[in-house]
Scaffold this motif. Structure first.
Motif, mmCIF file in Angstrom:
data_model
loop_
_atom_site.group_PDB
_atom_site.id
_atom_site.type_symbol
_atom_site.label_atom_id
_atom_site.label_comp_id
_atom_site.label_asym_id
_atom_site.label_seq_id
_atom_site.Cartn_x
_atom_site.Cartn_y
_atom_site.Cartn_z
ATOM 1 N N VAL A 70 5.336 11.543 0.265
ATOM 2 C CA VAL A 70 5.455 11.848 1.356
ATOM 3 C C VAL A 70 7.208 11.306 1.040
ATOM 4 O O VAL A 70 7.814 11.992 1.952
ATOM 5 C CB VAL A 70 4.999 11.463 2.459
ATOM 6 N N LEU A 71 7.134 10.344 0.851
ATOM 7 C CA LEU A 71 8.736 9.600 1.263
ATOM 8 C C LEU A 71 10.437 10.642 0.994
ATOM 9 O O LEU A 71 10.993 10.333 1.183
ATOM 10 C CB LEU A 71 8.594 8.399 0.743
ATOM 11 N N TRP A 72 9.694 11.165 -0.729
ATOM 12 C CA TRP A 72 10.489 11.076 -1.057
ATOM 13 C C TRP A 72 10.516 12.896 -0.902
ATOM 14 O O TRP A 72 11.561 12.972 -0.983
ATOM 15 C CB TRP A 72 9.980 11.516 -2.473
ATOM 16 N N LYS B 171 1.055 -1.101 -0.283
ATOM 17 C CA LYS B 171 -0.101 -0.327 -0.204
ATOM 18 C C LYS B 171 0.966 0.893 -0.297
ATOM 19 O O LYS B 171 0.672 2.409 -0.544
ATOM 20 C CB LYS B 171 -0.484 0.088 1.407
ATOM 21 N N VAL B 172 1.684 1.414 0.860
ATOM 22 C CA VAL B 172 3.166 2.754 0.809
ATOM 23 C C VAL B 172 3.391 2.889 -0.492
ATOM 24 O O VAL B 172 3.173 4.139 -1.069
ATOM 25 C CB VAL B 172 3.754 2.195 1.853
ATOM 26 N N PHE B 173 3.946 2.011 -1.752
ATOM 27 C CA PHE B 173 3.938 1.903 -2.364
ATOM 28 C C PHE B 173 2.792 1.787 -3.957
ATOM 29 O O PHE B 173 3.534 2.596 -5.105
ATOM 30 C CB PHE B 173 5.259 0.947 -3.228
ATOM 31 N N ASP B 174 1.636 1.559 -3.828
ATOM 32 C CA ASP B 174 0.887 1.377 -4.811
ATOM 33 C C ASP B 174 -0.220 3.373 -4.746
ATOM 34 O O ASP B 174 -0.399 2.883 -5.073
ATOM 35 C CB ASP B 174 -0.057 0.252 -4.124
ATOM 36 N N ASP B 175 0.288 3.363 -3.236
ATOM 37 C CA ASP B 175 -0.667 5.164 -2.899
ATOM 38 C C ASP B 175 0.474 6.274 -3.648
ATOM 39 O O ASP B 175 1.666 6.075 -2.511
ATOM 40 C CB ASP B 175 -1.145 5.002 -2.350
ATOM 41 N N PRO B 176 0.044 7.208 -4.893
ATOM 42 C CA PRO B 176 1.332 7.894 -4.834
ATOM 43 C C PRO B 176 1.542 9.291 -3.735
ATOM 44 O O PRO B 176 2.476 9.714 -3.330
ATOM 45 C CB PRO B 176 0.776 8.326 -6.329
ATOM 46 N N VAL B 177 0.484 8.777 -2.861
ATOM 47 C CA VAL B 177 0.394 10.388 -1.783
ATOM 48 C C VAL B 177 1.948 9.544 -1.182
ATOM 49 O O VAL B 177 2.273 10.719 -0.340
ATOM 50 C CB VAL B 177 -0.170 10.243 -1.316
#
Length: 284
Positions: A64-66, A54-60
């Motif tokens: 935030v990580l980037w 889910k962390v990498f499927d959602d661009p939001v």
């Protein structure tokens, strides 16, 4: 030989006894909560990796990580640019001037992060000091949006974290013997060449330690991004807090922490391989 062996045994025992309170505090306050979060991210409600997906499927969440990595890098570079000249001046200063410079560096550490963050809020708001000055100088026709921007977050974080860059660099510069620079000058080296070939290489342990410390602290910063950046400039620490305190989604919060931990460890290893931090530490 028996006396030496006994002394070494007592030394090891005393060392273990001295380290026990710290290790116990580390285990209870850090390792245990981290382990619980990581466990829930992988085994609640059943063994799964859907929370990480889910962390990498959602661009939001990817943004935030980037954003967290980008702001941390900007803060690290900004503090290095500000700290190195200041550390050089401190190395060459004596007496009252040195005491004043040290007090100025340590002053942010004596003040609450919350107080410093609210001070930046007053300075950067629409009717703050900066906007009033820009309008009085005729550079802007009206208030400029300074607050709740990425630049404001990086500026406020750099102000808070500057001492963590200055102090390691200053310590490294103080350990460089003055005879090296004098000998190079007697052999005809220019001040620029002395800095490039002597001062900078020997100060790299302090630079490496300061950059690593500032970058890691920036990755987990919470108060300043939340108040200065707002929801538009959310960083990973704020996102994890939101998942835990507001949404009560502990497994997903654990997945966010796990991703941030993996990225941080990867960057530390890359940083260590590039600058050879372990070689610097081992040589001191």
């Amino acid at each position: 030989m028996n006396a030496i062996t006994s002394a070494r045994h007592l030394s090891a025992t005393a060392t273990a006894a001295l380290l026990t309170p710290f290790l116990a505090l580390l285990a209870i306050a850090f390792l245990l909560p981290l382990g619980v979060l990581l466990y829930e991210s992988l085994f609640v409600p059943a063994p799964t990796v859907q929370h990480y997906a889910k962390v990498f499927d959602d661009p939001v969440y990817v943004r935030v990580l980037w954003r967290t990595l980008r702001i941390s890098a900007i803060v690290t570079v900004a503090t290095l640019v500000l700290a190195y000249p200041l550390a050089l001046v401190m190395t060459r200063s004596r007496g009252a001037v040195l005491a004043l410079l040290v007090a100025c560096v340590l002053l942010p550490l004596w003040t609450s992060v919350l107080v410093r963050t609210y001070a930046w809020t007053v300075i950067l708001q629409r009717n703050g000091i900066v906007n009033q000055l820009l309008q009085e100088l005729g550079w802007t026709s009206g208030p400029v949006r300074l607050l709740y921007t990425e630049g404001a977050v990086a500026l406020a974080m750099a102000h808070v974290l500057l001492p963590f860059m200055v102090l390691p660099i200053w310590a490294a510069l103080r350990n460089i013997p003055d005879d090296y620079a004098r000998a190079a000058a007697m052999l005809g080296a220019s001040p620029l060449r002395i800095f490039v070939e002597i001062v900078w290489p020997l100060s790299r342990p302090g630079v490496a330690s300061g950059c690593l410390m500032v970058f890691l602290l920036s990755m987990g910063f919470f108060v300043t991004p939340a108040l200065i950046g707002g929801p538009q400039q959310m960083m990973m620490a704020t996102l994890v807090s939101q998942q835990v305190r507001e949404l009560l989604n502990w497994p997903f919060a654990g997945a966010l922490v796990g991703c941030l931990l993996v990225v941080t460890l990867g960057l530390v290893l890359a940083f260590n391989r590039t600058l050879g931090l372990d070689r610097f530490v081992g040589s001191r």
